[in-house]
Design a protein around this motif. Structure first.
Motif, PDB file in Angstrom:
ATOM      1  N   HIS A  24       0.836  -1.194   0.000  1.00 39.42           N
ATOM      2  CA  HIS A  24       0.000   0.000   0.000  1.00 39.42           C
ATOM      3  C   HIS A  24       0.877   1.252   0.000  1.00 39.42           C
ATOM      4  N   ILE A  51     -12.224  -2.799   2.405  1.00 38.32           N
ATOM      5  CA  ILE A  51     -12.375  -1.474   1.790  1.00 38.32           C
ATOM      6  C   ILE A  51     -13.847  -1.096   1.699  1.00 38.32           C
ATOM      7  N   LYS A  77     -15.683   2.179   3.459  1.00 35.43           N
ATOM      8  CA  LYS A  77     -16.419   3.189   2.688  1.00 35.43           C
ATOM      9  C   LYS A  77     -17.704   3.579   3.398  1.00 35.43           C
ATOM     10  N   ILE A  83      -9.069   4.238  -0.699  1.00 28.63           N
ATOM     11  CA  ILE A  83      -9.116   3.416  -1.918  1.00 28.63           C
ATOM     12  C   ILE A  83      -7.910   3.705  -2.793  1.00 28.63           C
ATOM     13  N   SER A  87      -4.739   2.000  -1.321  1.00 28.49           N
ATOM     14  CA  SER A  87      -4.733   0.555  -1.069  1.00 28.49           C
ATOM     15  C   SER A  87      -4.703  -0.257  -2.347  1.00 28.49           C
TER      16      SER A  87
END
Length: 734
Positions: free
Chosen positions: A440, A468, A472, A484, A487
């Motif tokens: 990441h 993820i 969100k 996002i 990652s």
């Protein structure tokens, strides 16, 4: 026939002969030792008596002749000097030095100008500048009655502390001043004077070293202190006779007392008769010839008896060898019995063991394949366990939590092979901060605003699919977009939280790529639990150490307050010494734990004064010997209290020895040099420096420069020489 135990079989045949041989040898050796010892001592006595007397007579004659020669030269020069003229005086001492036939023994010739009060105002020997001779009562009583032009000669004397001869001559000048000429001699003066005796010792195989002492037991040669018991012994023995004290096998110490023109001279010698062992062993071989002859005479009988033991043992050994060479198959029942109990017992035990081995071999052949597979798996597991042990041990080296977590994060991927990516974050001030990442984008992750409650929290290890998508829904859109962006695509996440004492410190997230077929195995989950336990232990230990340190400091400072109330002169002294000692130990590059121990020891180094009456501690006048003796016990009082407290044993020892001196003249035990712990030597310097630079009711404070000079003057005497050099650099830097 009954079987005979092996022990009885052997002992019956050798006991009698062993006792006879050993007894005879012991008696002969002892008698030989007494005989040789007596012979060597007798020979040594005659030679030593002659050489010592001759050397001492020669010593007196040379001193007398040298004194007359130098006195005549100095008188001649002084008679031509009636007032102080430095150039004229220096020329005079040069002539004295160059015209004497003893020039090879003279180190220096000096002059001293002494005023009517006895103070040396000018001199070519700067060490004595300002010295007050009126304090030397016997000398001053001889100088005061002199009239101008009169001369007084002080015979050759041994200088206090060096034991080397000096010769002084004084003249009263017309202006109420005294002029003194003094001659001192080379350090090897005594070696030259005593050379006949030293040469004899060097050539002797028996005498290992010699020492000669003055009437006050000052050493003439190597400045070795003589033990009190030997001083007392020398004073009691008759003059002119050698006396011995045995100090070990073939070793003794010899003592000799002789009257000279300059008082008694005492001589000690260490003797070692070990060089006479050649004679000893030669005679011993002859004396043992008879037992050896008896041994060979009995050889045939011994061989015959030995065969009764060896033959059945060989037969058993051959059977064992045949059993192993023939793939563990053999008719073991054919082994015959012997007449010795222990050998037959060995055979019986071997038969049982051989049957078991054969059965085990059959079973082992059937399971080799399974064992090889298990072995390979165990090897991998052992390597991982060893890595975890190593990581656990290394955790003690990390004082910073973030550095420790980064170290674990770098290693955890080797234990959880399913993980493709990962991130490491900690909670600080209600905000989650990313401190490391793999795969990441760490730089973008660190920009995300993730306050507490806006991120996946876990009290235990858990696996979360599509993290993820979860984030969100729980964090603001701006932060979710950044998350996002930073990652890699994630299929599932193994969350390893850091918790201790009900407090969440952060977590380590390990991710499997979205397009991977891998799943986290039970073994990986177990290893993640290991890592979680390591972190939790680290956090709990850190909290405990911080709490313990604060508690210890509070207790110690309470003790210091008690000491300062009890002793008016040490107000603030302990704090000053502890800060100085900590800074000094840091400059020396000592380990952190050692620095802290020095700090605590310096903080309470005067704790033992609580036991000493305040009437002694705060006494404004000079202490009596008894009072000073009581003061000197304060390191022991502190040691006795602290040594029984957990984790304070080393600190107790450092406090106990902080008043020891490098030359061994300190207290309480008179340790010297490296016998004194390094920590105690450090505290001693810091303690003395603060005491010198602090003002007291009974003295003014030294300037920093004066205190530094005092430390330098006592290098190698009171203080460690190398430590003083380092400490001076530290103080001058400030």
């Amino acid at each position: 026939m009954d079987k005979i135990p092996f022990k009885n079989f052997i002992l019956k045949r050798i006991n009698i002969y062993s006792i006879i041989i050993l007894t005879t040898a012991f008696v002969l050796i002892f008698m030989l030792f007494l005989f040789i010892n007596k012979q060597i001592r007798t020979a040594t006595d005659e030679q030593l008596n002659f050489v010592i007397k001759k050397t001492m007579i020669n010593y007196d004659l040379q001193l007398n002749e040298m004194e007359n020669n130098l006195t005549s030269l100095m008188k001649e020069e002084l008679e031509n000097i009636n007032s102080f003229n430095e150039e004229k005086i220096e020329n005079a001492i040069d002539r004295i030095h160059n015209n004497t036939k003893y020039k090879h023994l003279i180190k220096n010739t000096h002059y001293f100008l002494i005023n009517e009060k006895g103070i040396i105002e000018k001199t070519s020997y700067e060490d004595d500048l300002g010295l007050n001779l009126s304090e030397i009562t016997v000398l001053w009583n001889n100088l005061k009655p002199l009239n101008p032009g009169q001369i007084f000669v002080q015979s050759t004397t041994n200088e206090n502390g060096t034991n080397f001869p000096w010769l002084y001559i004084y003249k009263k000048l017309s202006e109420d001043y005294y002029l003194e000429f003094g001659v001192d001699f080379h350090n090897d003066f005594n070696t030259i004077i005593f050379s006949p005796l030293l040469d004899f010792v060097k050539e002797s195989e028996t005498i290992k070293n010699i020492e000669i002492y003055s009437p006050y037991f000052e050493s003439f040669l190597e400045n070795k202190n003589l033990e009190v018991k030997y001083k007392e012994y020398l004073q009691t023995i008759p003059e002119g006779e050698i006396h011995y004290i045995d100090t070990g096998f073939y070793k003794s110490k010899a003592f000799y007392k002789l009257q000279s023109d300059y008082g008694y001279r005492y001589v000690t010698l260490n003797l070692d008769y070990a060089n006479s062992r050649n004679i000893f062993f030669s005679l011993l071989i002859l004396l043992l010839f008879v037992p050896i002859f008896i041994f060979f005479f009995m050889r045939k009988f011994i061989v015959k008896e030995t065969d009764k033991i060896i033959k059945p043992i060989k037969a058993t050994a051959n059977m064992m060898k045949e059993f192993t060479e023939n793939d563990y198959t053999l008719d073991l029942e054919k082994i015959s019995d012997s007449k010795i109990q222990e050998i037959d017992q060995i055979k019986s035990e071997f038969l049982i063991m051989a049957k078991k081995i054969r059965n085990s071999v059959i079973q082992q052949e059937n399971s080799n394949a399974e064992l090889e597979e298990l072995y390979e798996n165990n090897e991998l597991l052992i390597k991982k366990i060893n890595r975890i042990i190593k990581i656990t041990i290394e955790s003690k080296e990390y004082e910073n939590l973030e550095e420790f977590l980064k170290h674990l994060f770098d290693n955890i991927f080797d234990f959880i092979p399913e993980a493709d990516y990962g991130s490491l974050s900690i909670l600080k001030d209600g905000q989650r901060h990313f401190i490391d990442a793999r795969g990441h984008n760490l730089e973008i992750l660190q920009k995300i605003d993730l306050r507490n409650g806006l991120f996946v929290e876990a009290k235990d290890i858990k696996i979360l699919d599509d993290i993820i998508e979860y984030d969100k829904q729980s964090i603001p859109k701006y932060s979710a977009d950044l998350f996002i962006q930073a990652s890699k695509p994630i299929k599932s996440t193994l969350i390893i939280p850091f918790n201790a004492n009900g407090k969440v410190y952060g977590s380590m997230n390990l991710d499997i790529d979205k397009f991977s077929n891998k799943e986290f195995s039970q073994e990986s989950i177990r290893f993640s639990k290991f890592f979680s336990d390591i972190i939790t232990s680290y956090l709990i230990l850190s909290e405990y150490q911080n709490l313990e340190s604060k508690h210890k400091e509070s207790m110690i400072r309470a003790i210091i307050n008690l000491v300062e109330i009890h002793d008016n002169y040490t107000k603030g002294h302990s704090n000053n010494v502890s800060k100085l000692a900590l800074e000094f130990s840091q400059k020396l590059g000592l380990e952190r734990d050692r620095q802290l121990q020095i700090y605590w020891a310096a903080l309470i180094h005067d704790m033992g004064k609580i036991v000493i009456p305040s009437s002694i501690l705060n006494k404004p006048s000079r202490l009596t010997p008894e009072e000073f003796s009581e003061i000197k016990k304060h390191p022991i009082y502190a040691y006795d209290v602290l040594k029984s407290i957990d984790n304070m044993e080393d600190i107790a020892e450092y406090i106990k020895y902080h008043h020891e001196r490098i030359d061994g003249k300190g207290y309480p035990e008179g340790l010297k040099g490296k016998e004194i712990p390094l920590e105690s030597r450090i505290i001693s310097i810091c303690d003395s420096f603060d005491a010198m630079t602090s003002e007291r009711s009974y003295k003014k404070a030294f300037t920093k420069e004066q205190a530094i000079k005092e430390l330098i003057n006592n290098k190698g005497i009171q203080f460690d020489e190398k430590l003083v050099d380092s400490f001076v650099k530290l103080v001058l830097k400030d």
